[in-house]
Each structure stands twice: as C-alpha cells, then as structure tokens.
Write a protein that holds these residues in place. Structure first.
Motif, PDB file in Angstrom:
ATOM      1  N   TRP A  39       0.807  -1.222   0.000  1.00 33.50           N
ATOM      2  CA  TRP A  39       0.000   0.000   0.000  1.00 33.50           C
ATOM      3  C   TRP A  39       0.835   1.265   0.000  1.00 33.50           C
ATOM      4  O   TRP A  39       0.334   2.342   0.315  1.00 33.50           O
ATOM      5  CB  TRP A  39      -0.961  -0.004   1.185  1.00 33.50           C
ATOM      6  N   GLU A  40       2.107   1.150  -0.356  1.00 35.67           N
ATOM      7  CA  GLU A  40       2.918   2.345  -0.517  1.00 35.67           C
ATOM      8  C   GLU A  40       2.746   2.865  -1.952  1.00 35.67           C
ATOM      9  O   GLU A  40       1.989   2.299  -2.741  1.00 35.67           O
ATOM     10  CB  GLU A  40       4.398   2.020  -0.251  1.00 35.67           C
ATOM     11  N   GLU A  41       3.458   3.913  -2.296  1.00 36.26           N
ATOM     12  CA  GLU A  41       3.401   4.423  -3.664  1.00 36.26           C
ATOM     13  C   GLU A  41       3.806   3.311  -4.645  1.00 36.26           C
ATOM     14  O   GLU A  41       4.610   2.437  -4.299  1.00 36.26           O
ATOM     15  CB  GLU A  41       4.335   5.623  -3.816  1.00 36.26           C
ATOM     16  N   PRO A  42       3.242   3.325  -5.862  1.00 33.78           N
ATOM     17  CA  PRO A  42       3.524   2.240  -6.823  1.00 33.78           C
ATOM     18  C   PRO A  42       5.003   1.986  -7.056  1.00 33.78           C
ATOM     19  O   PRO A  42       5.412   0.828  -7.236  1.00 33.78           O
ATOM     20  CB  PRO A  42       2.837   2.726  -8.106  1.00 33.78           C
ATOM     21  N   CYS A  43       5.822   3.031  -7.052  1.00 33.25           N
ATOM     22  CA  CYS A  43       7.246   2.835  -7.313  1.00 33.25           C
ATOM     23  C   CYS A  43       7.981   2.279  -6.091  1.00 33.25           C
ATOM     24  O   CYS A  43       9.163   1.922  -6.183  1.00 33.25           O
ATOM     25  CB  CYS A  43       7.909   4.131  -7.773  1.00 33.25           C
ATOM     26  N   VAL A  44       7.304   2.202  -4.964  1.00 31.00           N
ATOM     27  CA  VAL A  44       7.898   1.625  -3.756  1.00 31.00           C
ATOM     28  C   VAL A  44       7.424   0.176  -3.575  1.00 31.00           C
ATOM     29  O   VAL A  44       8.220  -0.748  -3.417  1.00 31.00           O
ATOM     30  CB  VAL A  44       7.549   2.463  -2.502  1.00 31.00           C
ATOM     31  N   SER A  45       6.113  -0.032  -3.630  1.00 30.12           N
ATOM     32  CA  SER A  45       5.564  -1.380  -3.428  1.00 30.12           C
ATOM     33  C   SER A  45       5.693  -2.244  -4.678  1.00 30.12           C
ATOM     34  O   SER A  45       6.036  -3.424  -4.594  1.00 30.12           O
ATOM     35  CB  SER A  45       4.091  -1.300  -3.022  1.00 30.12           C
ATOM     36  N   GLY A  46       5.393  -1.670  -5.848  1.00 32.08           N
ATOM     37  CA  GLY A  46       5.390  -2.471  -7.058  1.00 32.08           C
ATOM     38  C   GLY A  46       4.474  -3.668  -6.923  1.00 32.08           C
ATOM     39  O   GLY A  46       3.536  -3.674  -6.117  1.00 32.08           O
ATOM     40  N   GLU A  47       4.732  -4.699  -7.688  1.00 31.62           N
ATOM     41  CA  GLU A  47       3.917  -5.919  -7.617  1.00 31.62           C
ATOM     42  C   GLU A  47       4.412  -6.879  -6.553  1.00 31.62           C
ATOM     43  O   GLU A  47       3.653  -7.702  -6.047  1.00 31.62           O
ATOM     44  CB  GLU A  47       3.901  -6.617  -8.977  1.00 31.62           C
ATOM     45  N   GLN A  48       5.695  -6.766  -6.179  1.00 32.78           N
ATOM     46  CA  GLN A  48       6.269  -7.718  -5.236  1.00 32.78           C
ATOM     47  C   GLN A  48       6.168  -7.267  -3.784  1.00 32.78           C
ATOM     48  O   GLN A  48       6.327  -8.068  -2.876  1.00 32.78           O
ATOM     49  CB  GLN A  48       7.744  -7.954  -5.587  1.00 32.78           C
ATOM     50  N   GLY A  49       5.890  -6.001  -3.570  1.00 30.36           N
ATOM     51  CA  GLY A  49       5.737  -5.496  -2.213  1.00 30.36           C
ATOM     52  C   GLY A  49       7.009  -4.880  -1.666  1.00 30.36           C
ATOM     53  O   GLY A  49       8.119  -5.156  -2.124  1.00 30.36           O
ATOM     54  N   SER A  50       6.815  -4.020  -0.682  1.00 28.10           N
ATOM     55  CA  SER A  50       7.916  -3.361   0.017  1.00 28.10           C
ATOM     56  C   SER A  50       8.167  -4.094   1.331  1.00 28.10           C
ATOM     57  O   SER A  50       7.226  -4.412   2.058  1.00 28.10           O
ATOM     58  CB  SER A  50       7.532  -1.898   0.287  1.00 28.10           C
ATOM     59  N   GLY A  51       9.416  -4.378   1.631  1.00 21.62           N
ATOM     60  CA  GLY A  51       9.764  -5.096   2.855  1.00 21.62           C
ATOM     61  C   GLY A  51       9.713  -4.162   4.054  1.00 21.62           C
ATOM     62  O   GLY A  51      10.729  -3.633   4.500  1.00 21.62           O
ATOM     63  N   THR A  52       8.521  -3.985   4.579  1.00 22.73           N
ATOM     64  CA  THR A  52       8.258  -2.921   5.535  1.00 22.73           C
ATOM     65  C   THR A  52       8.428  -3.379   6.975  1.00 22.73           C
ATOM     66  O   THR A  52       7.849  -4.388   7.383  1.00 22.73           O
ATOM     67  CB  THR A  52       6.834  -2.374   5.315  1.00 22.73           C
ATOM     68  N   ILE A  53       9.215  -2.611   7.722  1.00 26.88           N
ATOM     69  CA  ILE A  53       9.486  -2.904   9.128  1.00 26.88           C
ATOM     70  C   ILE A  53       8.959  -1.740   9.957  1.00 26.88           C
ATOM     71  O   ILE A  53       9.418  -0.606   9.809  1.00 26.88           O
ATOM     72  CB  ILE A  53      10.984  -3.101   9.376  1.00 26.88           C
ATOM     73  N   PHE A  54       7.972  -2.005  10.803  1.00 31.14           N
ATOM     74  CA  PHE A  54       7.371  -0.977  11.638  1.00 31.14           C
ATOM     75  C   PHE A  54       8.042  -0.964  13.008  1.00 31.14           C
ATOM     76  O   PHE A  54       7.978  -1.957  13.746  1.00 31.14           O
ATOM     77  CB  PHE A  54       5.874  -1.225  11.798  1.00 31.14           C
ATOM     78  N   PHE A  55       8.674   0.153  13.342  1.00 32.26           N
ATOM     79  CA  PHE A  55       9.334   0.315  14.625  1.00 32.26           C
ATOM     80  C   PHE A  55       8.349   0.902  15.640  1.00 32.26           C
ATOM     81  O   PHE A  55       7.543   1.784  15.305  1.00 32.26           O
ATOM     82  CB  PHE A  55      10.548   1.239  14.489  1.00 32.26           C
ATOM     83  N   SER A  56       8.407   0.438  16.863  1.00 35.28           N
ATOM     84  CA  SER A  56       7.529   0.937  17.922  1.00 35.28           C
ATOM     85  C   SER A  56       8.069   2.242  18.485  1.00 35.28           C
ATOM     86  O   SER A  56       9.273   2.485  18.486  1.00 35.28           O
ATOM     87  CB  SER A  56       7.414  -0.100  19.042  1.00 35.28           C
ATOM     88  N   GLY A  57       7.136   3.065  18.987  1.00 37.53           N
ATOM     89  CA  GLY A  57       7.519   4.363  19.542  1.00 37.53           C
ATOM     90  C   GLY A  57       7.543   5.423  18.464  1.00 37.53           C
ATOM     91  O   GLY A  57       7.665   5.122  17.272  1.00 37.53           O
ATOM     92  N   CYS A  58       7.423   6.682  18.893  1.00 35.19           N
ATOM     93  CA  CYS A  58       7.459   7.797  17.949  1.00 35.19           C
ATOM     94  C   CYS A  58       7.704   9.090  18.712  1.00 35.19           C
ATOM     95  O   CYS A  58       7.016   9.367  19.695  1.00 35.19           O
ATOM     96  CB  CYS A  58       6.151   7.893  17.183  1.00 35.19           C
TER      97      CYS A  58
END
Length: 295
Positions: A39-58
């Motif tokens: 669900w990122e921008e098309p040039c980030v996710s593409g068809e294979q997906g973005s390897g997304t790591i969500f860090f806790s805290g902000c």
C-alpha cells in the motif's frame, strides 16, 4: 556515565539504556511488524511489495495517528540487532523490492549497526519512511546507508503542528530535513520495472480544515525543491483515529471539495511528478495489522 539521547528534535536527553525517552521506548529495538507491504506508492511497493518494518515508539505523537497502537501505546517486541539484520535478509529473500524502515529515527544507531552486518548480502534499496520530524545531524548519520527517503511534510502552520502534535517547530525542522534528504539521494532513479532505487519522495496528507496549510506546503515544495528531480505524493487517506474525537475540526473525513482545491493548487504550482490518491483511499483497512508478523 549518562548517555543522553538527542537523536530526534525533542532532544529529551534521557539515557535510554536506563529509561524510556520522549519516543516512549528504550534503546532496545522494538518492532511491531515486518512483512511485505503493498500500500505504498507504486514505485515503492510495485507488484512484489515493500519489505516494511514498523518500529515501535514515535517522537512526534500526532493526535490522529493511524498507527497509534505502536506509536503511542508502544506495542511491539524487543529484538536484538542481529535479529534486525536477519529480518532485512528474510524480507529480501521473500522478494521485497526494498527494505522500508517506518519511523526508525529513534533507533538510527541500531539500524546502522544492523545494516553494517549485512552490507555485502543486502542488494535491494533501503527506504527511510519518516514523519519528517528529524534532525539534520541524525540524518547525516544515515548518509550512505539510505537510498530512498520517504518523508512526510505534515504541517506548515506552527499553530496547527502545536495543536496536533505539540511541535510548533515542525515545519522549520521538517523542511530542513527534507532538503538534507534530497542532498543525500540526489534525483529520483527508477529501474526498468519502475521501482525506485534512489531519490526522495515527499508525502503530504491533506487534512480536514487544512486546505490553506496544504497549499502553503505545496507552494514551499515548488519554490525550494527541484520538481524534476523529486516525486511528490499527495494523499487523501486521512481517517479520524486515536484522539481525533477531541478535536472536532478533524473528527471527520476529508471533503471532496477540500481535496479538489488542493489538487488544483498542486497543478497551479507545476507539480507534475508524483502520485495523487483517490479520495476513496480513506479506509480503515489500509491500516496494517500489528500482530508481530515476521518479528
């Protein structure tokens, strides 16, 4: 000896080896999810997906945060730096287009350590996905490690950023951060599949009652960034989450006429390279399931 944390603009000065900082976490890496994300921008996710790591805290703490479970409530699991490095390689093995570090600013030294451990095995770009509320000093630590910066520019008005995230300095800090990000990456570079390999994508989410603020941000982008060399992503996905009910003016979805005014202004500013969300993107199902997947 005290080790005061100054990684983020809050500069809380807490020794996070002993206590939690303004970000709400210690100096032990804490993750909530590591998985392919589409669900990122098309040039980030593409068809294979973005390897997304969500860090806790902000460190920022927006009252409307859709990821408040991990940002404000600090849900997640502590992992070693060695495990973080392994996760990078696992996501690559799953076919990820990139490693996408979401809200990692308060763990920058640990991220750098983990990247160093897999430097010769990791062959996909590293994306730094950020609220934009970053110090230039911390960003300079990442030079040579990050290929793609994906920052938000949330607010222009100090009054709005003070009201919604207790950060009247947000725009001053974030605008300097975005310029540093571009200075590091240079112009956007896409591969033959249209997947970004290097560059900066500036995001802005239009908010209810925020048309003027959005127009000011787009004006600043047009005046201060090279429009041929960056991508601009204007988003309509605002959904009233977390404490939005306490702020009546933002306790609703974006109106079509509000979004149309911003898009018209974007066109007037000559901003053509990038992405525009459909108004129908404001759906709760776009919020990831934080269930420690892949941790």
């Amino acid at each position: 000896m005290s080790n005061p944390c100054t990684l983020c603009p809050r500069c809380c000065g807490v020794d996070r080896s002993l206590f939690t900082g303004r970000c709400g976490v210690s100096d032990s890496v804490k993750l909530a999810r590591a998985a392919l994300h589409f669900w990122e921008e098309p040039c980030v996710s593409g068809e294979q997906g973005s390897g997304t790591i969500f860090f806790s805290g902000c460190p920022l703490g927006c009252v409307f945060c859709q990821n408040h479970t991990i940002s404000a409530e600090h849900f997640g699991k502590e992992v070693s730096i060695e495990r973080l490095a392994q996760i990078f390689l696992e996501l690559q093995q799953q076919g990820a287009n990139n490693i996408n570090l979401v809200t990692a600013g308060h763990f920058v030294p640990q991220v750098i350590d983990a990247l160093d451990r897999v430097r010769h095995q990791l062959h996909i770009p590293v994306v730094y996905n950020s609220s934009g509320y970053e110090t230039v000093q911390t960003l300079r630590m990442l030079a040579g490690y990050v290929d793609v910066y994906l920052p938000d520019l949330k607010f222009y008005s100090p009054e709005r950023s003070a009201r919604y995230c207790s950060a009247p300095d947000y725009f001053a800090v974030a605008s300097a951060a975005v310029q540093e990000m571009f200075a590091q990456t240079g112009p956007v570079q896409l591969d033959s599949r249209g997947i970004i390999q290097k560059g900066t994508i500036v995001r802005h989410m239009v908010m209810p009652d925020g048309v003027g603020d959005s127009m000011d941000i787009l004006s600043w982008i047009a005046e201060h960034l090279p429009l041929d060399d960056i991508l601009v992503s204007v988003m309509s996905q605002y959904t009233p989450f977390y404490k939005s009910a306490d702020y009546p003016e933002i306790n609703r979805r974006l109106l079509p006429q509000e979004y149309e005014r911003v898009l018209n202004w974007m066109e007037c500013m000559g901003i053509e390279n990038g992405f525009v969300q459909e108004l129908s993107s404001a759906k709760e199902e776009y919020t990831p399931d934080f269930s420690l997947q892949g941790i």
